[in-house]
Design an enzyme around this catalytic site. Structure first.
Site, short mmCIF file in Angstrom:
data_model
loop_
_atom_site.label_atom_id
_atom_site.label_comp_id
_atom_site.label_asym_id
_atom_site.label_seq_id
_atom_site.Cartn_x
_atom_site.Cartn_y
_atom_site.Cartn_z
N ASP A 16 0.87 -1.18 0.00
CA ASP A 16 0.00 0.00 0.00
C ASP A 16 0.90 1.24 0.00
OD1 ASP A 16 -2.60 1.16 2.34
OD2 ASP A 16 -1.49 2.20 0.74
N ASN A 30 -6.96 12.68 -10.61
CA ASN A 30 -7.73 13.08 -11.80
C ASN A 30 -7.56 14.59 -11.96
OD1 ASN A 30 -9.93 14.56 -10.39
ND2 ASN A 30 -10.38 12.52 -9.60
N GLY A 38 -9.65 4.61 -5.53
CA GLY A 38 -8.32 3.99 -5.73
C GLY A 38 -7.22 4.60 -4.89
N ASP A 40 -5.86 7.45 -5.20
CA ASP A 40 -6.19 8.86 -4.92
C ASP A 40 -6.98 8.94 -3.61
OD1 ASP A 40 -7.88 11.41 -7.00
OD2 ASP A 40 -6.49 11.58 -5.31
N SER A 129 -2.78 4.74 -14.02
CA SER A 129 -3.77 4.51 -15.08
C SER A 129 -4.25 3.07 -15.23
CB SER A 129 -3.24 4.97 -16.45
OG SER A 129 -3.37 6.37 -16.58
N GLY A 131 -5.87 1.19 -13.15
CA GLY A 131 -7.07 0.85 -12.36
C GLY A 131 -8.28 1.39 -13.09
N1 APR Z 1 -1.32 1.61 -2.97
C1 APR Z 1 -0.76 1.27 -4.16
N2 APR Z 1 -1.48 1.05 -5.29
C2 APR Z 1 -2.82 1.18 -5.19
C3 APR Z 1 -3.48 1.54 -3.99
C4 APR Z 1 -2.66 1.75 -2.85
N3 APR Z 1 -3.18 2.10 -1.66
N4 APR Z 1 -4.83 1.59 -4.24
C5 APR Z 1 -5.00 1.25 -5.53
N5 APR Z 1 -3.80 1.01 -6.11
C6 APR Z 1 -3.49 0.61 -7.48
C7 APR Z 1 -4.60 -0.04 -8.27
O1 APR Z 1 -4.66 -1.42 -7.95
C8 APR Z 1 -4.10 0.19 -9.68
O2 APR Z 1 -3.17 -0.80 -10.02
O3 APR Z 1 -3.20 1.79 -8.20
C9 APR Z 1 -3.34 1.53 -9.58
C10 APR Z 1 -4.06 2.69 -10.22
O4 APR Z 1 -5.46 2.55 -9.99
P1 APR Z 1 -6.41 3.81 -9.67
O5 APR Z 1 -6.15 4.27 -8.29
O6 APR Z 1 -7.79 3.42 -10.05
O7 APR Z 1 -5.88 4.98 -10.62
P2 APR Z 1 -6.07 5.18 -12.20
O8 APR Z 1 -6.29 3.92 -12.93
O9 APR Z 1 -4.92 6.07 -12.58
O10 APR Z 1 -7.42 6.02 -12.27
C11 APR Z 1 -7.42 7.32 -11.74
O11 APR Z 1 -9.32 6.87 -10.38
O12 APR Z 1 -9.27 7.05 -8.12
C12 APR Z 1 -9.64 7.69 -9.27
O13 APR Z 1 -9.45 10.02 -8.72
C13 APR Z 1 -8.85 8.96 -9.46
O14 APR Z 1 -10.23 9.65 -11.27
C14 APR Z 1 -8.96 9.12 -10.94
C15 APR Z 1 -8.86 7.69 -11.44
#
Ligand code: APR
Length: 184
Positions: A16, A30, A38, A40, A129, A131
């Site tokens: 994490d 975003n 996620g 963020d 990106s 997720g």
């Molecule tokens: N630590 C590390 N990695 C994480 C964590 C964490 N605590 N939480 C999620 N992830 C991973 C996910 O598993 C994924 O592999 O981070 C990667 C990116 O996923 P997202 O957080 O969904 O980000 P992204 O795909 O860039 O989408 C961004 O999602 O959360 C919203 O506000 C954000 O609108 C934006 C979009």
């Protein structure tokens, strides 16, 4: 798994990112910079309201229309272990022919450049990106690793760059990728 690139240690770990104590952790934000789900959501939850306050100030003074894809900005880390958060906006996957790879590379390049500008010694990245934004990790991890490595081949003042993967599958993909790329 660790790799040495000149004086920089590259580390691929599962975990994490909000637990990491590097000088900066990178947020997959975003354009609004107002938080989300996620990583963020995790960063804003663990870092507390100070981060959002700084993001609002950045929107007011530097990016009134939102942070463009590929750009990076920096705030304090609030109550996180990391001193700073570098917020970057990854591309939404649209099939691969809308410049996604270059935009994703810009996220890593601009985040690393900002860390160097601030004289930071260590930075941790999530898999940007891959997720909610739907970028296939099989392609995204190559862009992430190759961009970081080519940046660090020119710039060796960063002591450590970490890639922090949330799932076992993602971790294995990055480890395998790093092994192949470093061998090249
Ligand atoms: N630590 C590390 N990695 C994480 C964590 C964490 N605590 N939480 C999620 N992830 C991973 C996910 O598993 C994924 O592999 O981070 C990667 C990116 O996923 P997202 O957080 O969904 O980000 P992204 O795909 O860039 O989408 C961004 O999602 O959360 C919203 O506000 C954000 O609108 C934006 C979009």
């Amino acid at each position: 798994m660790d790799f040495q690139l000149g004086s920089t240690t590259l580390r691929v770990v599962k975990g994490d990112i909000t637990e990491h104590e590097t000088d900066a952790i990178v947020n997959a934000a975003n354009a609004t910079l107002m938080g989300g789900g996620g990583v963020d959501g995790a960063i804003h939850r663990r870092g507390g309201p100070a981060i959002l306050r700084e993001c609002k100030e950045i929107r007011r003074t530097e990016w009134p229309d939102g942070l463009p894809t590929g750009k990076a900005v920096i705030t304090g880390g609030g109550t996180l272990k990391a001193r700073y958060v570098i917020h970057t906006v990854g591309p939404i996957w649209r099939g691969g022919r809308a410049g996604e790879a270059e935009l994703l590379a810009n996220c890593y390049r601009n985040s690393l450049a900002l860390a160097r500008l601030k004289g930071l010694k260590s930075i941790a990245f999530p898999s940007i990106s891959t997720g909610a934004y739907g970028y296939p990790i099989e392609e995204a991890h190559e862009v992430a690793l190759r961009t970081a490595i080519s940046f660090l081949e020119r710039e060796d003042r960063l002591g450590e760059v970490r890639f922090v993967l949330f799932s076992t599958r993602d971790h294995e993909i990055y480890e395998r990728g790093m092994t192949c790329i470093i061998k090249d």
